[in-house]
Design an enzyme around this catalytic site. Structure first.
Site, PDB file in Angstrom:
ATOM      1  N   GLU A  90       0.823  -1.221   0.000  1.00  0.00           N
ATOM      2  CA  GLU A  90       0.000   0.000   0.000  1.00  0.00           C
ATOM      3  C   GLU A  90       0.855   1.269   0.000  1.00  0.00           C
ATOM      4  OE1 GLU A  90      -3.514   2.102   2.605  1.00  0.00           O
ATOM      5  OE2 GLU A  90      -2.792   0.147   3.213  1.00  0.00           O
ATOM      6  N   ASP A  91       1.946   1.258   0.767  1.00  0.00           N
ATOM      7  CA  ASP A  91       2.698   2.506   1.005  1.00  0.00           C
ATOM      8  C   ASP A  91       4.015   2.631   0.257  1.00  0.00           C
ATOM      9  OD1 ASP A  91       0.705   3.119   2.742  1.00  0.00           O
ATOM     10  OD2 ASP A  91       1.801   2.650   4.567  1.00  0.00           O
TER      11      ASP A  91
END
Length: 739
Positions: A90-91
């Site tokens: 996600e990051d």
């Protein structure tokens, strides 16, 4: 950061990593440790340039989550590695494919499941959070570990959100109490559930949380002495009988004390069982039950048990897998004490839930409670066609439900949620039996299909080949399983009618200059007080919703939007921030919304009846503009959790004074002159008018209901304090449901 600071931070990261390996519940092999090390190195590298809001290196968060997964939930190397990597897709630039190449498909699948939960389309017309929960629950079909890591992620976020702004803390805490704590409970993670609830309370009702914490500290010494007094007596007896055991004194959670104070309308001092004693004994599997009852017998030799407070979850374990014997006894000094009796195995399952089940399940043919529950959940998920919010509400009903134990005609025992009906029982036996149910007998007597079952009932189902469910059956059942099966049967006919109904609805709305969309469907469902979009289309299809009703909807829709936007445009100047704080606390009576402190039209919601000075928030409804709720309103958690984007911050400030109604319920010991004294105290309070008063006494007990008109909360609080000072008055409670 300086080189010294960085060096210190790196040392701290290394210490955390060693701690993670040391506290693991599972025994880690050399290969396991290699896998965890590799996941740790990848996570450290991926997050190296990221920092949390508090300023610390981001990697402390994945390590914190992995520690919860390793120690409190008890997952093995795969779960620990997935927890370390849970945010990398996600990051950071790392992809699921990269993880598959570097690790194994299972770890990649877990991280992908965790990433899917976070990447929900932010469509403001539906409830983002409810959709989020639905997606999260769907991952249970793939691997329950996704949910377990997500719960650990939420716990770590709750433990580290002091640096967040208040409204975000409230939103996250509301979601936590609304869905994550019940989920942890349902998966048998009682320690984590308690931590989530206590932290949830800390951010949703900080003042109450702080008060309870300080009172627990004040009474700790006296409590410890009392626990020792009871423990010493029991230790002597148990040792003489050769029982191998330990005794722990455990305070009840802050959240459960708060819940008791609210549900029983009592003060902290009046909550009688603020702690429990736990006797954990060593035992061979075949002796567990015998020993539990032996210990019960020894305990009750010394202390008299409360007959209504015996809970035997050894003969009939909870569906979460929880096993124990709970007995409440009258201890020294006339105080009730709860004593929990469980073996080491039962204790481990109560602490670790899922992971411990699997440790003890090897070689056992009996189906695990968690497996049974997951199978029921899969059925509910597969058949769910309701909108996200309804789905989450239904799901929650089955999450926290207390259980009852009932019997089949042959004497087999079945566990059902409290509130289940005779028809629910029929579907629990088998969906085919449920569908063909013509009638039900409970304890030999014919009863209606919606008869609510009680523990110990014996139920016989009468079936007929020609029987078919009707729409009314949905009102006769409470379990998701029964509802879904009934809907499935009805849906075959309904779907055809609903499909036609949808086309008819689109045509009719077009004439009214409204385009059919998910948002409009949700508004119509609310307007007609229905539960799902299918119900709406079906009713249009069979013609039970008429053109005139649709015209009324269109008119109301237009009015509510015009009024809302008019109010937004007519902003008044922000209120002067420099008003004297003491002055505000005694006179604040005007409600303003948002950071701009706008004055907008609103209605006070009848579910909790806020008055000036109460902690409140605004909720933007579809048809009725802004409704104002107290922060401790029974519906607050669901609203803040499912519709966070419709919540408006609100606070009371000083202005020209208005008047508000509040009803007080007063109880005490009836005595001569009490009524006179009470009316005198109320009349002598400045700025308080009595609107209605009803007082009665019976057998020495005094009951009164007084409705007063006040300008704000401070005046009401002062009045309550003065009434409490009257000799003979026991309790003065404000009634939320003042109409």
């Amino acid at each position: 950061m300086t080189a010294v600071d960085l060096e210190e931070e790196n040392k701290a990261i290394a210490r955390e990593y060693k701690e993670l390996l040391r506290i693991s519940y599972q025994t880690l092999s050399v290969d396991d440790k290699k896998l965890i090390r590799k996941a740790f190195d990848v996570a450290v590298e991926a997050h190296k340039d990221q920092r949390r809001k508090s300023g610390e290196a981001y990697i402390f968060h994945p390590i914190g989550v992995a520690k919860i997964v390793a120690f409190e939930i008890g997952l093995g190397a795969t779960g620990i590695a997935a927890a370390l990597l849970h945010d990398v897709v996600e990051d950071t630039p790392i992809t699921v494919e990269d993880l598959e190449k570097q690790f194994n498909p299972k770890i990649a699948q877990l991280v992908e499941g965790l990433t899917k939960i976070s990447q929900v389309k932010k469509d403001m017309n539906i409830s983002v959070q409810a959709e989020n929960f639905r997606k999260m629950l769907l991952t249970l079909n793939d691997d329950v570990r996704v949910i377990l890591i997500k719960i650990a992620d939420r716990l770590h976020n709750m433990q580290t959100m002091d640096s967040m702004i208040q409204y975000k803390q409230e939103k996250i805490a509301s979601e936590t109490l609304y869905i994550y704590a019940p989920l942890a409970h349902r998966l048998g993670l009682y320690n984590i559930k308690t931590k989530l609830e206590d932290l949830g309370l800390k951010y949703t009702e900080p003042q109450i949380y702080t008060e309870i914490v300080s009172k627990i500290k004040e009474t700790k010494e006296e409590q410890d002495a009392y626990i020792k007094l009871v423990s010493d007596v029991l230790k002597d007896t148990l040792q003489k009988e050769g029982v191998d055991f330990i005794i722990k004194g455990r305070p009840k959670s802050i959240y459960s004390i708060r819940r008791k104070m609210a549900s029983q309308n009592v003060t902290f001092e009046e909550v009688y069982d603020k702690f429990a004693l736990r006797i954990i004994y060593k035992s061979e599997p075949h002796d567990e039950k015998f020993l539990a009852w032996k210990i019960y017998s020894l305990v009750t030799d010394h202390y008299r048990p409360s007959p209504s407070r015996l809970r035997d979850w050894i003969s009939s374990p909870k569906s979460t897998g929880y096993e124990a014997l709970h007995v409440t006894v009258m201890g020294p000094k006339g105080r009730w004490v709860e004593i929990q009796i469980r073996s080491e195995r039962m204790d481990e399952i109560a602490e670790k839930g899922y992971a411990a089940h699997y440790k003890y399940k090897q070689g056992s043919t009996e189906e695990n409670g968690l497996d049974t529950w997951l199978n029921l959940l899969r059925e509910a998920l597969e058949n769910s066609e309701s909108n996200a919010v309804d789905f989450v509400e239904d799901f929650k009903l089955n999450l926290y439900a207390k259980e009852i134990f009932v019997f089949t005609p042959k004497g087999d025992i079945k566990s059902l949620p409290k509130g289940a009906t005779a028809l629910d029982f029929a579907f629990d036996i088998h969906s085919e039996i449920g569908i063909k149910t013509r009638g039900t007998r409970v304890n030999g007597k014919l009863v209606p299909l919606n008869y609510e079952l009680k523990s110990g009932d014996q139920i016989e189902v009468i079936t007929s080949g020609s029987q078919k469910p009707t729409l009314h059956w949905l009102d006769y059942v409470t379990t998701a399983r029964a509802k879904n099966k009934i809907k499935n049967v009805l849906n075959e006919d309904m779907k055809k009618l609903a499909e036609d109904g949808k086309e008819v609805l689109a045509r009719k709305l077009k004439h009214l200059k409204i385009t059919l969309s998910e948002a409009v469907v949700n508004e119509l469902v609310t307007f007609f007080k229905l539960k799902t979009s299918l119900d709406l289309f079906y009713r249009i299809g069979i013609g039970s919703i008429e053109n005139q009703q649709l015209k009324e909807f269109a008119a109301q829709k237009n009015n509510s939007f015009i009024n809302f936007f008019k109010n937004r445009i007519k902003r008044t100047a922000p209120v002067n921030e420099d008003l004297n704080k003491d002055e505000l606390s005694s006179h604040y009576d005007l409600l303003v919304f948002g950071n701009e402190q706008d004055r907008l039209d609103y209605k006070l919601s009848s579910c909790c009846n806020a008055i000036p000075g109460d902690e409140v928030f605004g909720f933007l409804t579809i048809n009725e503009g802004i409704k104002v709720h107290k922060k401790d309103c029974p519906n607050a958690l669901a609203l803040q959790s499912n519709y966070a984007y419709r919540i408006l911050q609100a606070k009371w400030i000083d202005s020209t004074q208005q008047e508000f109604k509040a009803t007080l319920n007063i109880t005490g010991m009836d005595s001569l002159g009490l009524t006179n004294e009470l009316t005198k105290v109320i009349s002598n309070n400045m700025n308080v008018n009595i609107q209605s008063i009803s007082l009665n006494g019976e057998a020495g007990l005094f009951n009164g209901k007084v409705t007063v008109v006040v300008q704000n909360n401070s005046i009401l609080k002062k009045l309550i304090e003065n009434i409490k000072k009257i000799d003979g008055i026991d309790k003065v409670l404000r009634d939320n449901a003042t109409k």
